[in-house]
Write an enzyme that holds these catalytic residues in place. Sequence first.
Site, PDB file in Angstrom:
ATOM      1  N   GLN A 292      -9.149  -7.444 -10.120  1.00 53.17           N
ATOM      2  CA  GLN A 292      -9.789  -6.223  -9.609  1.00 53.17           C
ATOM      3  C   GLN A 292      -9.395  -4.997 -10.434  1.00 53.17           C
ATOM      4  OE1 GLN A 292     -10.462  -5.007  -5.319  1.00 53.17           O
ATOM      5  NE2 GLN A 292      -8.522  -3.995  -5.655  1.00 53.17           N
TER       6      GLN A 292
ATOM      7  N   GLY B 108      -3.097  -2.011  -7.109  1.00 51.90           N
ATOM      8  CA  GLY B 108      -1.972  -2.934  -7.190  1.00 51.90           C
ATOM      9  C   GLY B 108      -2.288  -4.097  -8.123  1.00 51.90           C
TER      10      GLY B 108
ATOM     11  N   HIS C 183       0.837  -1.204   0.000  1.00 50.90           N
ATOM     12  CA  HIS C 183       0.000   0.000   0.000  1.00 50.90           C
ATOM     13  C   HIS C 183       0.874   1.256   0.000  1.00 50.90           C
ATOM     14  CE1 HIS C 183      -2.849  -2.866   2.149  1.00 50.90           C
ATOM     15  NE2 HIS C 183      -3.577  -2.442   1.146  1.00 50.90           N
TER      16      HIS C 183
ATOM     17  N   GLN D  23     -18.377  -6.245  -0.202  1.00 52.42           N
ATOM     18  CA  GLN D  23     -17.557  -7.167  -0.987  1.00 52.42           C
ATOM     19  C   GLN D  23     -17.206  -8.451  -0.232  1.00 52.42           C
ATOM     20  OE1 GLN D  23     -14.457  -4.003  -1.350  1.00 52.42           O
ATOM     21  NE2 GLN D  23     -12.995  -5.687  -1.281  1.00 52.42           N
TER      22      GLN D  23
ATOM     23  N   LEU E 144       2.863  -9.429  -0.842  1.00 52.10           N
ATOM     24  CA  LEU E 144       2.373  -8.799   0.385  1.00 52.10           C
ATOM     25  C   LEU E 144       0.861  -8.677   0.312  1.00 52.10           C
ATOM     26  CD1 LEU E 144       5.014  -6.005   1.148  1.00 52.10           C
ATOM     27  CD2 LEU E 144       4.999  -8.434   1.785  1.00 52.10           C
ATOM     28  N   SER E 145       0.208  -8.963   1.428  1.00 53.47           N
ATOM     29  CA  SER E 145      -1.251  -8.913   1.511  1.00 53.47           C
ATOM     30  C   SER E 145      -1.630  -8.677   2.971  1.00 53.47           C
ATOM     31  CB  SER E 145      -1.827 -10.258   1.055  1.00 53.47           C
ATOM     32  OG  SER E 145      -3.149 -10.413   1.526  1.00 53.47           O
TER      33      SER E 145
HETATM   34  O1  PAF Z   1      -8.263  -3.882  -2.819  1.00 53.76           O
HETATM   35  C1  PAF Z   1      -8.895  -3.478  -1.822  1.00 53.76           C
HETATM   36  O2  PAF Z   1      -8.328  -3.254  -0.738  1.00 53.76           O
HETATM   37  C2  PAF Z   1     -10.388  -3.269  -1.943  1.00 53.76           C
HETATM   38  O3  PAF Z   1     -10.979  -4.217  -2.779  1.00 53.76           O
HETATM   39  C3  PAF Z   1     -10.765  -1.841  -2.364  1.00 53.76           C
HETATM   40  C4  PAF Z   1     -10.259  -1.528  -3.761  1.00 53.76           C
HETATM   41  C5  PAF Z   1     -10.197  -0.846  -1.378  1.00 53.76           C
HETATM   42  C6  PAF Z   1     -12.290  -1.680  -2.368  1.00 53.76           C
HETATM   43  O4  PAF Z   1     -12.831  -1.913  -1.109  1.00 53.76           O
END
Ligand code: PAF
EC number: 6.3.2.1
Length: 283
Positions: free
Chosen positions: A155, A149, A33, A57, A186-187
């Site tokens: 996504q 990312g 991030h 989500q 990384l996650s």
């Molecule tokens: O990738 C993420 O962290 C989420 O899917 C996002 C893009 C912030 C939407 O909630």
Amino acid sequence: MKVVHTIAELRDALRPFDSPALVATMGNLHAGHLALMKAAKPLGDVAVASIFVNRLQFAPHEDFDTYPRTLEADCEKLRGAGCDIVFAPSEREMYPEPQGFKVQPPAELADILEGHFRPGFFTGVCTVVMKLFQCVFSEAKGRRSALFGLKDYQQQLVVRRMVKQLALPIDIVSAATERAADGLALSSRNSYLSESERAEAVQLSLALRALARDALAAADGLERQLPALEQRAMQALAARGWQPDYLTVRRREDLQAPKAGDALVVLGAARLGNTRLIDNLEI
Ligand code: PAF
């Protein structure tokens, strides 16, 4: 750096600026991030991070309730990465009434792979991203940029398609996946892994690399050989105790089955213990 919690405060804070650059996150920030944040800095005159764990989500059985909420630590990290404004709304601020209007992405892109295993996931993502775009960009007069990312490969493709089809005046910028020294992508969800799972976790990216090598070796025979190669890759991971959802080679531009000469990406998702990890590799 300003931390704001309401849409009105955000718009006030953005008023003096022309060209916001947004990094949308769900918090529990890691170096991936922060790399996005640093890349956002030169793209506009104000770097914005959003932190919002988006209920829409998550499926009911998923980790919405336990998803780590670490706002104070996240703000410290963002300050160090040059962020100017953090938008950290409450759920009531983002969804003051049940969110009946949703942005539904096309099935051929959003109901495959992640969308197949997480039905409704991309509708939740598109809905919140569209709303975040409205909050951040509605009064911008100059360039509008949003960074995503490549770790979440599908996504960023879905968001790109949304921006294109809905003619949103926003540049979507994709940034490379940040990896730990051993190669693990990384996650935020890596923090769920036990010590032994953490040592094992790199095997997902190694499995993707092996599948990429097999796909390249198959060359012209790729279409014919691919099902067997993918199955072998899944079996190898399963033999190590993983539960793979998919390991697959796709065409980069739309994630459909590839034909000879297409630019390729290898994508995988698998569960290790209770943690579901995803990764990918462009080849
Ligand atoms: O990738 C993420 O962290 C989420 O899917 C996002 C893009 C912030 C939407 O909630």
